[in-house]
Design a protein around this motif. Structure first.
Motif, PDB file in Angstrom:
ATOM      1  N   GLU A  98       2.378  -3.085  76.129  1.00 10.40           N
ATOM      2  CA  GLU A  98       1.216  -3.717  75.495  1.00 10.40           C
ATOM      3  C   GLU A  98       0.836  -2.980  74.213  1.00 10.40           C
ATOM      4  N   GLN A  99       0.228  -3.716  73.287  1.00  7.12           N
ATOM      5  CA  GLN A  99      -0.319  -3.123  72.061  1.00  7.12           C
ATOM      6  C   GLN A  99      -1.591  -2.347  72.409  1.00  7.12           C
ATOM      7  N   ALA A 100      -1.753  -1.197  71.778  1.00  8.90           N
ATOM      8  CA  ALA A 100      -2.952  -0.389  72.008  1.00  8.90           C
ATOM      9  C   ALA A 100      -3.390   0.263  70.706  1.00  8.90           C
ATOM     10  N   LYS A 101      -4.680   0.538  70.629  1.00  7.17           N
ATOM     11  CA  LYS A 101      -5.245   1.348  69.557  1.00  7.17           C
ATOM     12  C   LYS A 101      -5.701   2.649  70.199  1.00  7.17           C
ATOM     13  N   ILE A 102      -5.358   3.746  69.542  1.00  6.62           N
ATOM     14  CA  ILE A 102      -5.717   5.063  70.052  1.00  6.62           C
ATOM     15  C   ILE A 102      -6.334   5.871  68.913  1.00  6.62           C
ATOM     16  N   ARG A 103      -7.484   6.500  69.213  1.00  2.00           N
ATOM     17  CA  ARG A 103      -8.127   7.400  68.260  1.00  2.00           C
ATOM     18  C   ARG A 103      -8.117   8.803  68.867  1.00  2.00           C
ATOM     19  N   ARG A 112      -5.803  10.198  62.568  1.00  2.00           N
ATOM     20  CA  ARG A 112      -6.489  10.158  63.869  1.00  2.00           C
ATOM     21  C   ARG A 112      -6.309   8.823  64.558  1.00  2.00           C
ATOM     22  N   ASN A 113      -6.057   7.745  63.801  1.00  2.00           N
ATOM     23  CA  ASN A 113      -5.979   6.397  64.371  1.00  2.00           C
ATOM     24  C   ASN A 113      -4.543   5.910  64.401  1.00  2.00           C
ATOM     25  N   PHE A 114      -4.159   5.402  65.574  1.00  3.24           N
ATOM     26  CA  PHE A 114      -2.812   4.888  65.784  1.00  3.24           C
ATOM     27  C   PHE A 114      -2.903   3.520  66.436  1.00  3.24           C
ATOM     28  N   GLN A 115      -2.024   2.617  66.049  1.00  2.00           N
ATOM     29  CA  GLN A 115      -1.901   1.336  66.740  1.00  2.00           C
ATOM     30  C   GLN A 115      -0.421   1.052  66.905  1.00  2.00           C
ATOM     31  N   GLY A 116      -0.038   0.753  68.137  1.00  2.00           N
ATOM     32  CA  GLY A 116       1.356   0.483  68.422  1.00  2.00           C
ATOM     33  C   GLY A 116       1.537   0.023  69.849  1.00  2.00           C
ATOM     34  N   VAL A 117       2.775   0.053  70.300  1.00  2.55           N
ATOM     35  CA  VAL A 117       3.119  -0.402  71.650  1.00  2.55           C
ATOM     36  C   VAL A 117       3.228   0.809  72.567  1.00  2.55           C
ATOM     37  N   LEU A 137       1.386  11.544  72.399  1.00  5.53           N
ATOM     38  CA  LEU A 137      -0.019  11.883  72.199  1.00  5.53           C
ATOM     39  C   LEU A 137      -0.580  12.456  73.497  1.00  5.53           C
ATOM     40  N   PRO A 138      -0.940  13.746  73.521  1.00  5.56           N
ATOM     41  CA  PRO A 138      -1.493  14.341  74.739  1.00  5.56           C
ATOM     42  C   PRO A 138      -2.785  13.622  75.162  1.00  5.56           C
ATOM     43  N   LEU A 139      -2.870  13.293  76.442  1.00  2.45           N
ATOM     44  CA  LEU A 139      -4.045  12.571  76.946  1.00  2.45           C
ATOM     45  C   LEU A 139      -5.335  13.303  76.609  1.00  2.45           C
ATOM     46  N   ASP A 140      -5.341  14.626  76.730  1.00  2.12           N
ATOM     47  CA  ASP A 140      -6.592  15.351  76.480  1.00  2.12           C
ATOM     48  C   ASP A 140      -6.971  15.406  74.999  1.00  2.12           C
ATOM     49  N   SER A 141      -6.092  14.939  74.107  1.00  3.22           N
ATOM     50  CA  SER A 141      -6.450  14.867  72.682  1.00  3.22           C
ATOM     51  C   SER A 141      -6.921  13.466  72.283  1.00  3.22           C
ATOM     52  N   ILE A 142      -6.843  12.510  73.224  1.00  7.28           N
ATOM     53  CA  ILE A 142      -7.255  11.133  72.928  1.00  7.28           C
ATOM     54  C   ILE A 142      -8.761  11.005  73.108  1.00  7.28           C
ATOM     55  N   ASP A 143      -9.439  10.576  72.041  1.00  4.88           N
ATOM     56  CA  ASP A 143     -10.876  10.332  72.096  1.00  4.88           C
ATOM     57  C   ASP A 143     -11.133   8.975  72.731  1.00  4.88           C
ATOM     58  N   LYS A 144     -10.427   7.942  72.243  1.00  3.82           N
ATOM     59  CA  LYS A 144     -10.561   6.593  72.781  1.00  3.82           C
ATOM     60  C   LYS A 144      -9.222   5.892  72.681  1.00  3.82           C
ATOM     61  N   GLY A 145      -8.922   5.109  73.678  1.00  2.00           N
ATOM     62  CA  GLY A 145      -7.751   4.254  73.653  1.00  2.00           C
ATOM     63  C   GLY A 145      -8.100   2.943  74.314  1.00  2.00           C
ATOM     64  N   HIS A 146      -7.592   1.851  73.758  1.00  2.00           N
ATOM     65  CA  HIS A 146      -7.841   0.558  74.403  1.00  2.00           C
ATOM     66  C   HIS A 146      -6.736  -0.425  74.057  1.00  2.00           C
ATOM     67  N   ILE A 147      -6.599  -1.426  74.909  1.00  2.00           N
ATOM     68  CA  ILE A 147      -5.610  -2.485  74.742  1.00  2.00           C
ATOM     69  C   ILE A 147      -6.055  -3.402  73.611  1.00  2.00           C
ATOM     70  N   VAL A 148      -5.094  -3.868  72.815  1.00  2.00           N
ATOM     71  CA  VAL A 148      -5.356  -4.876  71.802  1.00  2.00           C
ATOM     72  C   VAL A 148      -5.035  -6.220  72.444  1.00  2.00           C
ATOM     73  N   PRO A 149      -6.038  -7.077  72.654  1.00  2.00           N
ATOM     74  CA  PRO A 149      -5.793  -8.337  73.355  1.00  2.00           C
ATOM     75  C   PRO A 149      -4.871  -9.275  72.570  1.00  2.00           C
TER      76      PRO A 149
END
Length: 151
Positions: A98-103, A112-117, A137-149
């Protein structure tokens, strides 16, 4: 993870699960004198407004007794929705493809901002394919991540 967030999770996850829902995740945003506590609930049959109200009432009762948050705060209970936030490695793994955005909390590779699969997870890292490059991307470095609908 902050100690306050861990305390809130330990307090609220059992409440949500006792009502027959899955606690998808909890966000606590301390905003000076007024904070926001957001609890995401999920269920295989979906989440209704009534379900959110029921969980909100029960969570409020526990929070009133335990009083873990000093000052004013707003409690929100909702479903994760189509653009569901991702909190755990298991959630990222479940949404592989799935596509996701991660900050990120701090910049990595100058951004700081990534968008990809989401390609999956490796150890404690989320594997994100951005165009022709894979990022770990280490989980503990992720501020926010969410699915792109997808529509």
């Amino acid at each position: 993870m902050s100690g306050k967030l861990t305390e809130l999770e330990n307090m609220l996850i059992p409440v949500v699960e006792a009502l027959g829902y899955r606690c998808w995740g909890i966000e606590f945003l301390s905003q000076g004198r007024h904070s926001l506590l957001r609890v995401y609930i999920d269920h295989p049959d979906g989440v209704s407004v009534e379900a959110c109200a029921t969980v909100s009432r029960q969570a409020s009762a526990v929070l009133d007794v335990e009083d873990p948050i000093s000052g004013d705060y707003t409690l929100e209970v909702s479903s994760p929705g189509m653009d569901r936030p991702l909190f755990t490695l298991e959630q990222y793994a479940a949404y592989a493809g799935e596509q996701a955005k991660i900050r990120l909390r701090v910049p990595y590779d100058g951004r700081r901002n990534f968008q990809g699969v989401i390609r999956g997870v490796e150890g404690d890292d989320v594997v994100l394919q951005v165009e022709d490059h894979e990022y770990l991307l280490p989980l503990d470095s992720i501020d926010k991540g969410h699915i792109v609908p997808r529509f």
